[in-house]
Design a protein around this motif. Structure first.
Motif, PDB file in Angstrom:
ATOM      1  N   HIS A  83      -0.949   1.023  -0.507  1.00  0.00           N
ATOM      2  CA  HIS A  83      -1.031   2.315   0.346  1.00  0.00           C
ATOM      3  C   HIS A  83      -2.024   2.292   1.451  1.00  0.00           C
ATOM      4  O   HIS A  83      -2.680   0.958   1.479  1.00  0.00           O
ATOM      5  CB  HIS A  83      -1.572   3.388  -0.693  1.00  0.00           C
ATOM      6  CG  HIS A  83      -1.669   4.683  -0.114  1.00  0.00           C
ATOM      7  ND1 HIS A  83      -2.541   5.378   0.544  1.00  0.00           N
ATOM      8  CD2 HIS A  83      -0.848   5.542  -0.342  1.00  0.00           C
ATOM      9  CE1 HIS A  83      -2.389   6.408   0.766  1.00  0.00           C
ATOM     10  NE2 HIS A  83      -1.085   6.657   0.282  1.00  0.00           N
ATOM     11  N   THR A  88      -6.419   1.895  -2.577  1.00  0.00           N
ATOM     12  CA  THR A  88      -5.231   2.752  -3.021  1.00  0.00           C
ATOM     13  C   THR A  88      -3.898   1.804  -3.292  1.00  0.00           C
ATOM     14  O   THR A  88      -3.471   1.466  -2.270  1.00  0.00           O
ATOM     15  CB  THR A  88      -5.146   3.944  -2.528  1.00  0.00           C
ATOM     16  OG1 THR A  88      -6.349   4.657  -2.197  1.00  0.00           O
ATOM     17  CG2 THR A  88      -4.432   4.850  -3.168  1.00  0.00           C
ATOM     18  N   GLU A  90       0.264   2.811  -4.492  1.00  0.00           N
ATOM     19  CA  GLU A  90       0.949   3.931  -4.676  1.00  0.00           C
ATOM     20  C   GLU A  90       1.944   3.444  -5.803  1.00  0.00           C
ATOM     21  O   GLU A  90       2.649   2.693  -5.933  1.00  0.00           O
ATOM     22  CB  GLU A  90       1.809   4.320  -3.572  1.00  0.00           C
ATOM     23  CG  GLU A  90       2.551   5.488  -3.637  1.00  0.00           C
ATOM     24  CD  GLU A  90       3.240   5.777  -2.408  1.00  0.00           C
ATOM     25  OE1 GLU A  90       4.344   6.753  -2.386  1.00  0.00           O
ATOM     26  OE2 GLU A  90       3.026   5.440  -1.201  1.00  0.00           O
ATOM     27  N   LYS A  92       5.410   3.959  -8.161  1.00  0.00           N
ATOM     28  CA  LYS A  92       6.752   4.237  -7.863  1.00  0.00           C
ATOM     29  C   LYS A  92       7.466   3.716  -9.183  1.00  0.00           C
ATOM     30  O   LYS A  92       7.231   2.825  -9.793  1.00  0.00           O
ATOM     31  CB  LYS A  92       7.337   3.054  -6.611  1.00  0.00           C
ATOM     32  CG  LYS A  92       6.509   3.165  -5.446  1.00  0.00           C
ATOM     33  CD  LYS A  92       6.519   4.596  -4.831  1.00  0.00           C
ATOM     34  CE  LYS A  92       7.503   5.317  -4.154  1.00  0.00           C
ATOM     35  NZ  LYS A  92       7.554   6.576  -3.862  1.00  0.00           N
ATOM     36  N   TYR A 126      -2.361   6.596  -6.296  1.00  0.00           N
ATOM     37  CA  TYR A 126      -1.573   7.696  -5.667  1.00  0.00           C
ATOM     38  C   TYR A 126      -0.504   7.693  -6.085  1.00  0.00           C
ATOM     39  O   TYR A 126       0.522   6.612  -6.301  1.00  0.00           O
ATOM     40  CB  TYR A 126      -1.821   7.639  -4.273  1.00  0.00           C
ATOM     41  CG  TYR A 126      -0.952   8.884  -3.512  1.00  0.00           C
ATOM     42  CD1 TYR A 126      -1.603  10.173  -3.429  1.00  0.00           C
ATOM     43  CD2 TYR A 126       0.031   8.580  -2.873  1.00  0.00           C
ATOM     44  CE1 TYR A 126      -0.858  11.027  -2.808  1.00  0.00           C
ATOM     45  CE2 TYR A 126       0.971   9.584  -2.382  1.00  0.00           C
ATOM     46  CZ  TYR A 126       0.504  10.653  -2.041  1.00  0.00           C
ATOM     47  OH  TYR A 126       1.106  11.849  -1.654  1.00  0.00           O
ATOM     48  N   LEU A 127       0.344   8.916  -6.239  1.00  0.00           N
ATOM     49  CA  LEU A 127       1.941   8.877  -6.677  1.00  0.00           C
ATOM     50  C   LEU A 127       2.425  10.281  -6.248  1.00  0.00           C
ATOM     51  O   LEU A 127       1.733  11.135  -6.064  1.00  0.00           O
ATOM     52  CB  LEU A 127       2.170   8.381  -8.128  1.00  0.00           C
ATOM     53  CG  LEU A 127       1.597   9.426  -9.052  1.00  0.00           C
ATOM     54  CD1 LEU A 127       2.645  10.636  -9.341  1.00  0.00           C
ATOM     55  CD2 LEU A 127       1.469   8.966 -10.280  1.00  0.00           C
ATOM     56  N   GLU A 164      -3.060  11.791  -7.950  1.00  0.00           N
ATOM     57  CA  GLU A 164      -4.224  10.824  -7.952  1.00  0.00           C
ATOM     58  C   GLU A 164      -4.834  10.373  -9.100  1.00  0.00           C
ATOM     59  O   GLU A 164      -5.303  11.246  -9.987  1.00  0.00           O
ATOM     60  CB  GLU A 164      -5.258  11.024  -6.789  1.00  0.00           C
ATOM     61  CG  GLU A 164      -6.062  11.870  -6.979  1.00  0.00           C
ATOM     62  CD  GLU A 164      -7.127  11.819  -5.755  1.00  0.00           C
ATOM     63  OE1 GLU A 164      -7.293  10.981  -4.893  1.00  0.00           O
ATOM     64  OE2 GLU A 164      -8.081  12.579  -6.168  1.00  0.00           O
TER      65      GLU A 164
END
Length: 187
Positions: A83, A88, A90, A92, A126-127, A164
């Motif tokens: 990210h 961070t 991310e 997926k 984070y997503l 998050e």
């Protein structure tokens, strides 16, 4: 939770032939839930699935892709990519074979991805998940993720639901070097 057969986590890339059935199933699921929305903006589930090239999910690019194999067959998988915030990652495409739901497979994938992210030096996940995926929303909340939207929000208006999670503290770990083997099996 009982383990059925021989299970192992395997680090690879989304284009791995073992991942194909899961990726195809996820693509079909996206089409069935969001197809008309994709068409409204000239997109498709297929293009959404192809949006992120395999190299984003390699340690050399700050990512990771893991499959959970049961007797050599992929039953669940997931990934993270770097990210813009250097601390961070991310998340997926966390996915479990639809025939094997309610066995905790997605929970196990998330836990493995979190552990790998810590090994790669990340401190936060984070997503986003789609507004028509209440199962995913429930999973993330159950696993300690914080919704970055109001619980009263109109999910359809939001479209993407952000979450998050601050990962458990660990001693600083250097990012895994590009020389890491392309495939690593953990039992």
């Amino acid at each position: 939770m009982a383990i059925i057969g021989n299970e192992e986590f395997v680090y690879t890339v989304p284009g791995d032939p073992r991942a194909r059935p899961l990726v195809d199933e996820l693509s079909f699921e996206y089409e069935s839930r969001y197809g008309e929305l994709f068409r409204q903006i000239g997109e498709s589930a297929e293009r959404e699935m192809a949006r992120y090239p395999d190299e984003l999910f390699t340690p050399a690019r700050g990512g990771s892709f893991v499959l959970l194999l049961r007797d050599g067959v992929a039953v669940a998988g997931g990934a993270f990519k770097h990210h813009p915030d250097p601390h961070t990652a991310e998340v997926k495409r966390v996915w479990a074979d639809k025939r094997l739901r309610r066995q905790g497979l997605a929970t196990r994938i998330l836990a493995e991805l979190e552990a790998q992210a810590l090994r790669q030096g990340y401190r936060r996940f984070y997503l986003t998940t789609g507004f028509r995926q209440p199962e995913a929303e429930a999973l993330y909340l159950r696993e300690g993720y914080t919704a970055l939207f109001s619980p009263d929000a109109n999910r359809e208006a939001l479209r993407a639901l952000p979450f998050e999670k601050h990962l458990a503290s660990a001693a600083p770990v250097a990012r895994i070097a590009a020389s890491q083997p392309a495939e690593l099996s953990l039992r």
